[in-house]
Enzyme design. Structure first.
Site, PDB file in Angstrom:
ATOM      1  N   CYS A  79       0.890  -1.368   0.203  1.00  0.00           N
ATOM      2  CA  CYS A  79      -0.089  -0.410  -0.115  1.00  0.00           C
ATOM      3  C   CYS A  79       1.030   0.859  -0.345  1.00  0.00           C
ATOM      4  O   CYS A  79       1.168   1.446   1.174  1.00  0.00           O
ATOM      5  CB  CYS A  79      -1.069   0.149   1.008  1.00  0.00           C
ATOM      6  SG  CYS A  79      -1.320   1.612   1.487  1.00  0.00           S
ATOM      7  N   CYS A  82       0.134   4.122   2.344  1.00  0.00           N
ATOM      8  CA  CYS A  82       0.601   2.982   4.212  1.00  0.00           C
ATOM      9  C   CYS A  82       2.017   3.922   4.094  1.00  0.00           C
ATOM     10  O   CYS A  82       1.886   4.085   5.533  1.00  0.00           O
ATOM     11  CB  CYS A  82       0.048   1.757   4.280  1.00  0.00           C
ATOM     12  SG  CYS A  82      -1.534   1.016   3.762  1.00  0.00           S
TER      13      CYS A  82
END
Length: 326
Positions: A79, A82
């Site tokens: 991700c 993230c």
């Protein structure tokens, strides 16, 4: 992915919906038991950020939430957002110095936790306070918004559940302080900059005053005088070109128009009607959801800065805000 749901609304117990009073009693009992067993001592800065899995969730999150708000960062290695949000949250956990605990959950390795929280996308950030879970936001969010959300979370934890955080042993960070947050910048003196800001205000140069106060805060973010002055200068800048009668007519005729209510609240405060301004925005927060609710909440927090955090009217309004949010 854009940030969503920064309002912290909708407290949901992990097992079942419980009364806040019951949760507070349990939190107090848990803290007393921890103290009886000799726990609850100071922790090293490295303990403010922990990796959590399904097996340790009850111990590391639910039980710890009886003494400190636990912020949960659901993330994954693949991700990209993230990778931006995670380091920011870790830095804030160090900076807040025990006022909240950051628990990181790798969703690839903990699918059950992801399902239990109903997560549809990551990064997703939740909090657990006295055994109760609440959504904070989803997606990468600006640091300023995250700070305001954390401040509101911490305040509610203190006021509703008596959570005062955990003590941090600064000496445990090592000789070079590698695990501590950003080094503090020595304060001031900023007399010349602050005087320039006051002179700009006197001359109705609100943009100049705003910049002068921001110059102080860039070096000394905790400078109380600059924070107060900045909030006042920004407020005056917003209302200087308003038509008061039109603003008040709009607010009266369009009670559901969030922008109209925010503008009227600014005028209320400038006119000295502090309780009216706060009450108007608290009610606007109560009536709305999503971005509209967040806009009213953020403006209310800005107006709190104008009056000052210790003012009893601010204290009362913070309590009212927490009540409608949770």
């Amino acid at each position: 992915m854009q940030p969503r749901n920064m309002s912290m609304s909708g407290v949901v117990d992990l097992a079942a919906v419980k009364a806040a009073g019951e949760a507070k009693v349990k939190a107090e009992q848990a803290r007393a038991e921890t103290a009886r067993q000799g726990g609850g001592g100071a922790v090293p800065p490295s303990a403010l950020v922990i990796d959590v899995d399904e097996a340790g969730f009850e111990r590391d999150v639910l039980q710890r939430s009886a003494e400190v708000p636990v912020v949960i960062d659901f993330w994954a290695e693949w991700c990209e957002p993230c990778k931006q949000l995670g380091p920011l949250l870790e830095r804030l956990a160090q900076e807040y110095n025990g006022r909240f605990l950051l628990a990181k959950v790798d969703v690839d390795a903990n699918q059950m936790l992801m399902q239990q929280f109903g997560i549809q996308g990551i990064p997703a950030v939740f909090a657990v306070v006295a055994g109760q879970a609440l959504p904070l936001f989803q997606g990468a969010a600006p640091e300023a918004q995250i700070r305001q959300t954390l401040d509101q979370l911490i305040q509610v934890g203190e006021e509703r559940f008596g959570l005062t955080g955990i003590a941090v042993d600064a000496a445990a960070a090592g000789p070079e302080g590698a695990e501590q947050g950003p080094a503090e910048v020595p304060a001031g003196p900023y007399d010349a900059l602050l005087e320039a800001a006051v002179q700009a205000l006197d001359a109705n140069d609100f943009a100049g005053a705003v910049q002068a106060y921001k110059n102080v805060l860039s070096d000394d973010p905790a400078n109380t005088e600059a924070k107060l002055g900045l909030a006042q200068a920004e407020l005056l800048s917003r209302v200087r070109d308003m038509d008061p009668q039109r603003v008040r007519d709009d607010a009266a005729e369009k009670p559901g128009d969030v922008a109209a209510q925010i503008a009227a609240a600014d005028l209320d405060l400038v006119g000295g009607h502090v309780e009216d301004a706060f009450g108007r925005l608290v009610e606007t927060v109560r009536r709305n959801f999503g971005d509209d609710r967040d806009a009213a909440r953020l403006r209310l927090l800005e107006l709190f800065e104008v009056i000052g955090p210790e003012d009893p009217r601010v204290v009362a309004a913070r309590t009212a805000l927490a009540r409608v949010l949770f």
